[in-house]
Write a protein that holds these residues in place. Structure first.
Motif, PDB file in Angstrom:
ATOM      1  N   THR A  64       1.039  -1.130  -0.054  1.00  0.00           N
ATOM      2  CA  THR A  64       0.126  -0.109  -0.076  1.00  0.00           C
ATOM      3  C   THR A  64       0.980   1.173  -0.072  1.00  0.00           C
ATOM      4  O   THR A  64       2.288   0.993   0.223  1.00  0.00           O
ATOM      5  N   LEU A  65       0.171   2.371  -0.092  1.00  0.00           N
ATOM      6  CA  LEU A  65       1.248   3.689  -0.241  1.00  0.00           C
ATOM      7  C   LEU A  65       1.771   3.682   1.203  1.00  0.00           C
ATOM      8  O   LEU A  65       2.905   4.129   1.138  1.00  0.00           O
ATOM      9  N   ALA A  66       1.366   3.299   2.352  1.00  0.00           N
ATOM     10  CA  ALA A  66       2.090   3.381   3.576  1.00  0.00           C
ATOM     11  C   ALA A  66       3.140   2.437   3.692  1.00  0.00           C
ATOM     12  O   ALA A  66       4.202   2.781   4.395  1.00  0.00           O
ATOM     13  N   ASP A  67       3.321   1.620   2.675  1.00  0.00           N
ATOM     14  CA  ASP A  67       4.683   0.666   2.555  1.00  0.00           C
ATOM     15  C   ASP A  67       5.774   1.378   1.713  1.00  0.00           C
ATOM     16  O   ASP A  67       6.994   0.923   1.911  1.00  0.00           O
ATOM     17  N   LEU A  68       5.508   2.725   1.305  1.00  0.00           N
ATOM     18  CA  LEU A  68       6.500   3.204   0.274  1.00  0.00           C
ATOM     19  C   LEU A  68       7.982   3.273   1.123  1.00  0.00           C
ATOM     20  O   LEU A  68       9.032   3.003   0.486  1.00  0.00           O
ATOM     21  N   PRO A  69       7.978   3.963   2.119  1.00  0.00           N
ATOM     22  CA  PRO A  69       9.481   4.052   2.833  1.00  0.00           C
ATOM     23  C   PRO A  69      10.102   2.931   2.838  1.00  0.00           C
ATOM     24  O   PRO A  69      11.224   2.662   2.605  1.00  0.00           O
ATOM     25  N   ALA A  70       9.441   1.609   3.322  1.00  0.00           N
ATOM     26  CA  ALA A  70      10.060   0.315   3.473  1.00  0.00           C
ATOM     27  C   ALA A  70      10.589  -0.224   2.175  1.00  0.00           C
ATOM     28  O   ALA A  70      11.659  -0.666   2.030  1.00  0.00           O
ATOM     29  N   VAL A  71       9.591   0.044   1.040  1.00  0.00           N
ATOM     30  CA  VAL A  71       9.913  -0.712  -0.044  1.00  0.00           C
ATOM     31  C   VAL A  71      11.155   0.167  -0.613  1.00  0.00           C
ATOM     32  O   VAL A  71      12.142  -0.534  -1.288  1.00  0.00           O
ATOM     33  N   GLN A  72      11.090   1.371  -0.748  1.00  0.00           N
ATOM     34  CA  GLN A  72      12.485   2.344  -0.965  1.00  0.00           C
ATOM     35  C   GLN A  72      13.569   1.872  -0.348  1.00  0.00           C
ATOM     36  O   GLN A  72      14.699   1.896  -0.834  1.00  0.00           O
ATOM     37  N   ARG A  73      13.546   1.606   1.094  1.00  0.00           N
ATOM     38  CA  ARG A  73      14.674   1.322   1.693  1.00  0.00           C
ATOM     39  C   ARG A  73      15.213  -0.182   1.136  1.00  0.00           C
ATOM     40  O   ARG A  73      16.277  -0.179   1.097  1.00  0.00           O
ATOM     41  N   LEU A  74      14.351  -1.140   0.932  1.00  0.00           N
ATOM     42  CA  LEU A  74      14.625  -2.358   0.476  1.00  0.00           C
ATOM     43  C   LEU A  74      15.171  -2.194  -0.839  1.00  0.00           C
ATOM     44  O   LEU A  74      16.230  -2.770  -1.279  1.00  0.00           O
ATOM     45  N   TYR A  75      14.606  -1.429  -1.813  1.00  0.00           N
ATOM     46  CA  TYR A  75      14.999  -1.067  -3.316  1.00  0.00           C
ATOM     47  C   TYR A  75      16.549  -0.418  -3.017  1.00  0.00           C
ATOM     48  O   TYR A  75      17.360  -0.724  -4.136  1.00  0.00           O
ATOM     49  N   GLY A  76      16.638   0.199  -2.034  1.00  0.00           N
ATOM     50  CA  GLY A  76      18.065   1.139  -1.952  1.00  0.00           C
ATOM     51  C   GLY A  76      18.964   0.021  -1.847  1.00  0.00           C
ATOM     52  O   GLY A  76      20.426   0.207  -2.455  1.00  0.00           O
TER      53      GLY A  76
END
Length: 154
Positions: A6-18
């Motif tokens: 969900t949109l709330a997951d964006l920071p975590a997804v970006q951290r993992l993609y980093g």
């Protein structure tokens, strides 16, 4: 728990993609939010998030593509598989990839494709253990003019 982001997951997804491309700057938050919303809204496309003890520890993108060959059965691609280094080798990656494959099979896909730029045998062994093979297809990749891919053999 494994679920669609969900949109709330964006920071975590970006951290993992980093962790996938540490030399690249992250997409700006406002732009990233719009991109994730387009992914969420796109039929057959999911960013999957695996949580462990309430923390997102792994993510991958699954895209199911309609198809006019193979009796009309769709095919799928799994991309951007990332597992937090602090929890690797605990089964989270295998669960994530296994769930992505099962979602593709449930959607009627006849195949799932995944490419990795990782050259280590441990990564290749991981994907083989998940049920993928590198023996049946040859992958070719084209990059946009001017796009620099660090470490890529073009």
């Amino acid at each position: 728990m494994l679920r669609a982001a969900t949109l709330a997951d964006l920071p975590a997804v970006q951290r993992l993609y980093g962790t996938l491309h540490p030399d690249e700057p992250p997409v700006a938050p406002a732009e990233a939010r719009g991109i994730l919303q387009r992914i969420i809204d796109a039929p057959g496309t999911d960013v999957l998030v695996l949580e462990h003890e309430g923390v997102a520890v792994a993510t991958a993108c699954l895209v199911v593509v309609p198809n006019l060959s193979r009796g009309g059965r769709p095919w799928a691609v799994v991309e951007n598989v990332a597992v937090d280094a602090t929890v690797q080798r605990r089964g989270h990656g295998r669960r994530l990839v296994g769930d992505a494959l099962q979602r593709a099979w449930d959607a009627g896909c006849y195949k799932v494709m995944l490419q990795t730029a990782a050259t280590g045998e441990d990564v290749h062994a991981f994907y083989r253990a998940c049920g993928l093979t590198s023996r049946t297809k040859t992958a070719f990749t084209a990059y946009a003019p001017g796009f620099s891919v660090v470490g890529a053999a073009l």
